[in-house]
Design a protein around this motif. Sequence first.
Motif, PDB file in Angstrom:
ATOM      1  N   GLY B  66      63.737  14.404  33.341  1.00 36.19           N
ATOM      2  CA  GLY B  66      64.630  15.460  32.851  1.00 36.19           C
ATOM      3  C   GLY B  66      65.876  14.932  32.154  1.00 36.19           C
ATOM      4  O   GLY B  66      66.685  15.709  31.657  1.00 36.19           O
ATOM      5  N   SER B  67      66.052  13.612  32.101  1.00 37.75           N
ATOM      6  CA  SER B  67      67.227  13.014  31.459  1.00 37.75           C
ATOM      7  C   SER B  67      66.839  12.369  30.141  1.00 37.75           C
ATOM      8  O   SER B  67      65.699  11.936  29.974  1.00 37.75           O
ATOM      9  N   ARG B  68      67.794  12.274  29.242  1.00 39.66           N
ATOM     10  CA  ARG B  68      67.566  11.534  27.994  1.00 39.66           C
ATOM     11  C   ARG B  68      67.987  10.084  28.203  1.00 39.66           C
ATOM     12  O   ARG B  68      69.046   9.804  28.786  1.00 39.66           O
ATOM     13  N   VAL B  69      67.159   9.167  27.742  1.00 41.99           N
ATOM     14  CA  VAL B  69      67.405   7.736  27.934  1.00 41.99           C
ATOM     15  C   VAL B  69      67.434   7.051  26.572  1.00 41.99           C
ATOM     16  O   VAL B  69      66.549   7.278  25.735  1.00 41.99           O
ATOM     17  N   LEU B  70      68.455   6.225  26.363  1.00 44.17           N
ATOM     18  CA  LEU B  70      68.589   5.478  25.100  1.00 44.17           C
ATOM     19  C   LEU B  70      68.659   3.988  25.400  1.00 44.17           C
ATOM     20  O   LEU B  70      69.503   3.545  26.188  1.00 44.17           O
ATOM     21  N   VAL B  71      67.794   3.227  24.758  1.00 42.12           N
ATOM     22  CA  VAL B  71      67.896   1.762  24.767  1.00 42.12           C
ATOM     23  C   VAL B  71      68.466   1.354  23.419  1.00 42.12           C
ATOM     24  O   VAL B  71      67.898   1.682  22.374  1.00 42.12           O
ATOM     25  N   ILE B  72      69.627   0.682  23.451  1.00 45.60           N
ATOM     26  CA  ILE B  72      70.205   0.122  22.219  1.00 45.60           C
ATOM     27  C   ILE B  72      70.084  -1.382  22.340  1.00 45.60           C
ATOM     28  O   ILE B  72      70.610  -1.972  23.297  1.00 45.60           O
ATOM     29  N   SER B  97      64.386   6.972  23.839  1.00 45.75           N
ATOM     30  CA  SER B  97      64.611   6.522  22.461  1.00 45.75           C
ATOM     31  C   SER B  97      65.005   5.055  22.466  1.00 45.75           C
ATOM     32  O   SER B  97      65.779   4.619  23.326  1.00 45.75           O
ATOM     33  N   VAL B  98      64.472   4.314  21.509  1.00 49.84           N
ATOM     34  CA  VAL B  98      64.831   2.907  21.326  1.00 49.84           C
ATOM     35  C   VAL B  98      65.479   2.775  19.950  1.00 49.84           C
ATOM     36  O   VAL B  98      64.874   3.169  18.946  1.00 49.84           O
ATOM     37  N   VAL B  99      66.709   2.269  19.916  1.00 52.00           N
ATOM     38  CA  VAL B  99      67.390   2.042  18.643  1.00 52.00           C
ATOM     39  C   VAL B  99      67.710   0.556  18.535  1.00 52.00           C
ATOM     40  O   VAL B  99      68.419   0.001  19.382  1.00 52.00           O
ATOM     41  N   VAL B 100      67.158  -0.079  17.516  1.00 54.11           N
ATOM     42  CA  VAL B 100      67.410  -1.505  17.292  1.00 54.11           C
ATOM     43  C   VAL B 100      68.496  -1.646  16.229  1.00 54.11           C
ATOM     44  O   VAL B 100      68.353  -1.145  15.114  1.00 54.11           O
ATOM     45  N   ILE B 101      69.589  -2.266  16.625  1.00 57.78           N
ATOM     46  CA  ILE B 101      70.676  -2.561  15.691  1.00 57.78           C
ATOM     47  C   ILE B 101      70.338  -3.907  15.058  1.00 57.78           C
ATOM     48  O   ILE B 101      70.484  -4.956  15.683  1.00 57.78           O
ATOM     49  N   GLY B 142      71.178   8.793   7.505  1.00 57.19           N
ATOM     50  CA  GLY B 142      70.187   8.403   8.505  1.00 57.19           C
ATOM     51  C   GLY B 142      70.799   8.302   9.888  1.00 57.19           C
ATOM     52  O   GLY B 142      70.193   8.694  10.889  1.00 57.19           O
ATOM     53  N   VAL B 143      72.017   7.789   9.959  1.00 59.39           N
ATOM     54  CA  VAL B 143      72.705   7.648  11.247  1.00 59.39           C
ATOM     55  C   VAL B 143      72.962   9.025  11.851  1.00 59.39           C
ATOM     56  O   VAL B 143      72.795   9.230  13.060  1.00 59.39           O
ATOM     57  N   ALA B 144      73.343   9.987  11.014  1.00 60.05           N
ATOM     58  CA  ALA B 144      73.590  11.350  11.504  1.00 60.05           C
ATOM     59  C   ALA B 144      72.317  11.911  12.149  1.00 60.05           C
ATOM     60  O   ALA B 144      72.362  12.558  13.197  1.00 60.05           O
ATOM     61  N   GLY B 145      71.183  11.654  11.546  1.00 65.38           N
ATOM     62  CA  GLY B 145      69.907  12.119  12.098  1.00 65.38           C
ATOM     63  C   GLY B 145      69.553  11.455  13.417  1.00 65.38           C
ATOM     64  O   GLY B 145      68.872  12.040  14.260  1.00 65.38           O
ATOM     65  N   LEU B 146      70.051  10.232  13.589  1.00 68.29           N
ATOM     66  CA  LEU B 146      69.737   9.492  14.821  1.00 68.29           C
ATOM     67  C   LEU B 146      70.324  10.161  16.053  1.00 68.29           C
ATOM     68  O   LEU B 146      69.727  10.143  17.126  1.00 68.29           O
ATOM     69  N   HIS B 147      71.509  10.722  15.911  1.00 70.83           N
ATOM     70  CA  HIS B 147      72.151  11.379  17.060  1.00 70.83           C
ATOM     71  C   HIS B 147      71.255  12.509  17.558  1.00 70.83           C
ATOM     72  O   HIS B 147      71.022  12.657  18.759  1.00 70.83           O
ATOM     73  N   LYS B 148      70.715  13.277  16.617  1.00 74.28           N
ATOM     74  CA  LYS B 148      69.822  14.387  16.966  1.00 74.28           C
ATOM     75  C   LYS B 148      68.553  13.850  17.643  1.00 74.28           C
ATOM     76  O   LYS B 148      68.080  14.392  18.638  1.00 74.28           O
ATOM     77  N   MET B 149      68.031  12.763  17.090  1.00 74.85           N
ATOM     78  CA  MET B 149      66.819  12.163  17.651  1.00 74.85           C
ATOM     79  C   MET B 149      67.047  11.740  19.110  1.00 74.85           C
ATOM     80  O   MET B 149      66.258  12.076  20.003  1.00 74.85           O
TER      81      MET B 149
END
Lengths: 179, 196
Positions: B66-72, B97-101, B142-149
């Motif tokens: 039930g939680s959102r999880v982000l791996v940066i 979500s996985v975001v690779v910087i 693209g970054v703005a869309g990432l927040h929504k993702m």
Amino acid sequence: MKANTTVDWPLDLHEVLAQTEVRQVAYVPDAGHKRLIELCQADKSMRAVVCTTEEEGLGLVMGAWLGGDKSAVLMQSSGVGNIINTLGTIKECRFPLLMLVTMRGDEGEFNPWQVPMGQATQSVLEAMGVVVKRIHTAEEAGPVASAAARLAYNSYAAVAVLISQRLIGIKSFQDQADR
Amino acid sequence: MKATLHRRDVVNALLADRGDLLVVAGLGSTAWDISAAGDHDLNFPLWGAMGSSVMIGLGIALAKPGSRVLVITGDGEMLMGMGSLATVGVQKPANLSVVVIDNERYGETGMQATHTASGVDLAQIAKGCGFAHPRQVTDRDGVAGLHKMVHGEAGPNFAQVKVLAEKIPLVLPPREGALLKARFRRALNGPSADAQ
């Protein structure tokens, strides 16, 4: 070819995982763990997570505990070689860790390439601060695993249970292929 | 294509109005990035276990559906744990979500080029592993869309964000692993986590 025992030790190990309330089971397939993996896959209270390498299993364990889940890792002794550095993070953060490890390169091994890692498994684990318990007979599988699970989760310890090749009873490549 | 995005701007944008978002950061620059955005009890910044960030995120995501999880994480850390993308692709957690910087460099060891500098495409790899809509991001839109993702789209999500290879001030989170673990668990599960 079945090992010479009437005790269904994989069933006993599954029972220990269920009683421990393990919710996530990471595994890298292994012939010795075939039945336990199938029992975990069939158990709706557990999520069986197939990994590409044992190191991933330790990552899953850490995340599971951060989220409040108990977990376990099923692997073969060769996989112990793949987790050494990650064990450092388990220790530094004091994550509980329960690993059920089927031995290769030990009693009656038929593949010489398995022997170096099999013989080093216990020392490598102990060098990284993991408590090592061994299961030599089918009868002691349940009690030893149960004590290991309690040590891991009541004492926040990293514990490995090494399951003797004698229990697994695979004698040759052909025997392994036939299972 | 020459990168134009600054990594801290990207991470700040992802973590704006973060709510109850659970965040794991790979060791090195991305751990400093999430700390620069504001140290938080629901951050788990890694100081070791290179290659493990995505699997830690998966474990949390399965425990807390039930939680959102982000791996940066960085491109170097992601490359070391590429098999974990295949493992996530099998489990398909909708909340991860996985975001690779991606600065195409090993930032902590002397800015040596990583494989992505030679064109290795992590988003394509994620696509092949079964992630929902893997994308490569190179600009502000693209970054703005990432927040929504990260905060709302059904995953598993993956984005590779091309950023400038820049040397920026270190912002260090707490170093003690047991502390980072305990505060995350308590913040997520309440005081009862201490007695589990």
